[in-house]
Design a protein around this motif. Sequence first.
Motif, mmCIF file in Angstrom:
data_model
loop_
_atom_site.group_PDB
_atom_site.id
_atom_site.type_symbol
_atom_site.label_atom_id
_atom_site.label_comp_id
_atom_site.label_asym_id
_atom_site.label_seq_id
_atom_site.Cartn_x
_atom_site.Cartn_y
_atom_site.Cartn_z
ATOM 1 N N THR A 185 51.906 35.481 50.352
ATOM 2 C CA THR A 185 52.660 35.792 49.267
ATOM 3 C C THR A 185 52.387 35.107 48.008
ATOM 4 O O THR A 185 52.444 35.638 46.830
ATOM 5 C CB THR A 185 54.284 35.676 49.385
ATOM 6 N N LYS A 186 52.083 34.027 48.039
ATOM 7 C CA LYS A 186 51.348 33.269 46.741
ATOM 8 C C LYS A 186 50.055 33.631 46.319
ATOM 9 O O LYS A 186 49.885 33.971 45.061
ATOM 10 C CB LYS A 186 51.156 31.517 46.940
ATOM 11 N N ARG A 187 49.389 34.217 47.135
ATOM 12 C CA ARG A 187 48.065 34.745 46.781
ATOM 13 C C ARG A 187 48.241 36.110 45.860
ATOM 14 O O ARG A 187 47.623 36.400 44.740
ATOM 15 C CB ARG A 187 47.156 35.026 47.863
ATOM 16 N N ARG A 188 49.202 36.811 46.567
ATOM 17 C CA ARG A 188 49.489 38.114 45.880
ATOM 18 C C ARG A 188 50.451 37.930 44.430
ATOM 19 O O ARG A 188 50.069 38.691 43.470
ATOM 20 C CB ARG A 188 50.302 39.050 46.760
ATOM 21 N N ALA A 189 51.278 36.967 44.458
ATOM 22 C CA ALA A 189 51.930 36.610 43.324
ATOM 23 C C ALA A 189 50.751 36.045 42.103
ATOM 24 O O ALA A 189 50.975 36.376 40.895
ATOM 25 C CB ALA A 189 52.899 35.576 43.494
ATOM 26 N N GLU A 190 49.993 35.265 42.579
ATOM 27 C CA GLU A 190 48.903 34.791 41.555
ATOM 28 C C GLU A 190 48.208 36.035 40.880
ATOM 29 O O GLU A 190 48.075 35.987 39.894
ATOM 30 C CB GLU A 190 48.016 33.761 42.083
ATOM 31 N N ALA A 191 47.772 37.044 41.906
ATOM 32 C CA ALA A 191 46.795 38.013 41.221
ATOM 33 C C ALA A 191 47.772 38.915 40.461
ATOM 34 O O ALA A 191 47.187 39.519 39.373
ATOM 35 C CB ALA A 191 46.513 38.742 42.630
ATOM 36 N N MET A 192 49.149 38.913 40.800
ATOM 37 C CA MET A 192 49.798 39.827 39.729
ATOM 38 C C MET A 192 49.889 39.060 38.463
ATOM 39 O O MET A 192 49.951 39.949 37.332
ATOM 40 C CB MET A 192 51.420 39.741 40.366
ATOM 41 N N VAL A 193 50.197 37.818 38.351
ATOM 42 C CA VAL A 193 50.355 37.114 37.086
ATOM 43 C C VAL A 193 49.179 37.310 36.130
ATOM 44 O O VAL A 193 48.937 37.444 35.026
ATOM 45 C CB VAL A 193 50.635 35.518 37.372
ATOM 46 N N LEU A 194 47.912 36.872 37.027
ATOM 47 C CA LEU A 194 46.517 37.076 36.096
ATOM 48 C C LEU A 194 46.454 38.663 35.653
ATOM 49 O O LEU A 194 45.753 38.608 34.535
ATOM 50 C CB LEU A 194 45.286 36.492 37.188
ATOM 51 N N ALA A 195 46.795 39.549 36.446
ATOM 52 C CA ALA A 195 46.560 41.029 36.143
ATOM 53 C C ALA A 195 47.604 41.219 34.876
ATOM 54 O O ALA A 195 47.216 42.132 34.041
ATOM 55 C CB ALA A 195 46.746 41.834 37.321
ATOM 56 N N ALA A 196 48.469 40.695 34.749
ATOM 57 C CA ALA A 196 49.391 40.802 33.519
ATOM 58 C C ALA A 196 48.855 40.194 32.291
ATOM 59 O O ALA A 196 49.366 40.436 31.340
ATOM 60 C CB ALA A 196 50.690 40.272 33.948
ATOM 61 N N ASP A 197 47.812 39.560 32.228
ATOM 62 C CA ASP A 197 47.563 38.703 31.233
ATOM 63 C C ASP A 197 47.307 39.954 30.002
ATOM 64 O O ASP A 197 46.432 40.985 30.460
ATOM 65 C CB ASP A 197 46.227 37.866 31.280
ATOM 66 N N GLY A 198 47.336 39.533 28.840
ATOM 67 C CA GLY A 198 47.123 40.657 27.871
ATOM 68 C C GLY A 198 47.168 39.785 26.373
ATOM 69 O O GLY A 198 47.680 38.772 26.356
ATOM 70 N N PRO A 199 46.999 40.696 25.233
ATOM 71 C CA PRO A 199 47.203 39.915 23.992
ATOM 72 C C PRO A 199 48.524 39.498 23.435
ATOM 73 O O PRO A 199 48.774 38.464 23.002
ATOM 74 C CB PRO A 199 46.500 41.081 23.096
ATOM 75 N N ALA A 200 49.638 40.084 24.163
ATOM 76 C CA ALA A 200 50.941 39.955 23.755
ATOM 77 C C ALA A 200 51.275 38.695 24.692
ATOM 78 O O ALA A 200 52.293 37.918 24.165
ATOM 79 C CB ALA A 200 51.694 41.124 23.978
ATOM 80 N N MET A 201 50.968 38.664 25.880
ATOM 81 C CA MET A 201 51.550 37.540 26.669
ATOM 82 C C MET A 201 50.231 36.954 27.600
ATOM 83 O O MET A 201 49.830 37.752 28.303
ATOM 84 C CB MET A 201 52.800 37.942 27.597
ATOM 85 N N ARG A 202 49.686 35.984 27.298
ATOM 86 C CA ARG A 202 48.676 35.238 27.995
ATOM 87 C C ARG A 202 49.155 34.712 29.346
ATOM 88 O O ARG A 202 50.174 33.903 29.171
ATOM 89 C CB ARG A 202 47.780 34.343 26.986
ATOM 90 N N CYS A 203 48.527 34.974 30.251
ATOM 91 C CA CYS A 203 49.087 34.410 31.630
ATOM 92 C C CYS A 203 48.095 33.747 32.314
ATOM 93 O O CYS A 203 47.019 34.158 32.412
ATOM 94 C CB CYS A 203 49.326 35.782 32.615
ATOM 95 N N THR A 204 48.392 32.340 32.778
ATOM 96 C CA THR A 204 47.541 31.645 33.460
ATOM 97 C C THR A 204 48.166 30.949 34.799
ATOM 98 O O THR A 204 49.446 31.141 35.024
ATOM 99 C CB THR A 204 46.942 30.243 32.388
ATOM 100 N N ALA A 205 47.370 30.278 35.469
ATOM 101 C CA ALA A 205 47.846 29.754 36.680
ATOM 102 C C ALA A 205 46.958 28.349 37.089
ATOM 103 O O ALA A 205 45.841 28.239 36.769
ATOM 104 C CB ALA A 205 47.640 30.780 37.825
ATOM 105 N N ILE A 206 47.950 27.726 37.863
ATOM 106 C CA ILE A 206 47.033 26.449 38.268
ATOM 107 C C ILE A 206 47.218 26.230 39.928
ATOM 108 O O ILE A 206 48.076 26.966 40.472
ATOM 109 C CB ILE A 206 47.437 25.069 37.868
ATOM 110 N N ARG A 207 46.238 25.699 40.482
ATOM 111 C CA ARG A 207 46.177 25.693 41.966
ATOM 112 C C ARG A 207 46.308 23.992 42.331
ATOM 113 O O ARG A 207 45.351 23.690 42.660
ATOM 114 C CB ARG A 207 45.311 26.193 42.741
#
Length: 311
Positions: free
Chosen positions: A134-156
Motif C-alpha cells: 500500500t505504501k508503494r502504490r501511495a508513493e506512485a500516486m503522489v509522484l504521478a500527481a506532480d505538476g507545475p501547480a503542485m510539486r510532489c515529492t517523497a522520501i524513503r
Amino acid sequence: MRALVTGASGCLGRALVDELAAEGWQVRTTARAPAALPDFRPADLVHDDLGPLVEGMDVVFHCAALSSAWGSPAAFEAANVAATRRLLHAARAAGATRFVFASTPSLYADGTDRLNLREDAPLPPRALTPYADTKRRAEAMVLAADGPAMRCTAIRPRAIYGAHDRALLPRLRAALARGRMPLIGGGHALVDLTHRRDAASAMRMAARGPGGGVWNVASGETFAFRDLAREAARRAGLDFRPVHLPYRAALALAGALEAAARLRGASEPPLTRQAVVSLGRSLTLDISAAERDLGYRPRVGLEEGLAECFA
C-alpha cells in the motif's frame, strides 16, 4: 510558509512539527487521536471533508500511515492508499504548491539481502507485505500527481526511531522482555536506522527539492541486527538471550502465528511476517542523492539516538 502535518502525533510527525517551527513555519497539525500540538485539527483522512484542513496551506507533509506490523489488508488500503488519494485531491483543490510524502524503503524488500540501494533499484514484482504494497502504490500516486501547480515529492526513510517511536524499539524491547530474542538468520542482517530528527529534516528539505523526486534517507551507519538488539538489551537492563531461527522457518512460523491470532481475534502475535521481512534480510540505502539534491546530512548517531530512547 504555512504547512499541514498529518500524522503529527507520531514519531516522525512530532519531530517535523518541531523542525518546521524552529525554521519559522506556521504549522497546522492533524492526527487520528487528539494531541496537544500547534493548531491541531482532528480529522479522519478517509472519511472527513478535508477542505477545511488544507485551506490556506502552502505545503502538505503527509506523515500519517498505518505502519504497524499487524492489521487487515482493508485497513492498510484505507489508511495508506485511500487517505493519500483524498489528501492529494484536497491539497490540489486548496491551492497548495507542495506535497511531501513519507514513503518507506520496505518497498525494496524482496526476501534477499539488498545493500547500498539507490532510488532506481528494481522493485520486486509483488510487495511482500500489505504495508509495503500500500505504501508503494501511495508513493506512485503522489509522484504521478506532480505538476507545475503542485510539486510532489517523497522520501524513503529507513527505520525511523527516537522519542515517540511506537514501532521499532518498543517491539524490540517487548521481545527482549519476553526472555527470548528471535534472531532471524542469526541476526546477521544489516540495517541502517534514521533518527526522527534526521527524517524530519529530510522532509523539510524535500519541500524545496526538485518536483517529482524521491530520496532515500538513513543515518549512513550500518549495523548487524544482533548488535542493535544486544545494545538495546544492555540499555534496557534486560538479558540478551537469542534464539536463532532460519529465515524460511521464521517466515512460516510468523504466518502460522498470524493465522492463529486472526482465528482467535487476538492482538498482534509475537512474530509477524513484516518483522521477518524487515529484520531477517539486509537492507541498506545509498543516501548520496539526498545529500546531492537536498543538502541532507545525518546529524544524530546511534549513541545519541538510543540515549534518547532509553532515557
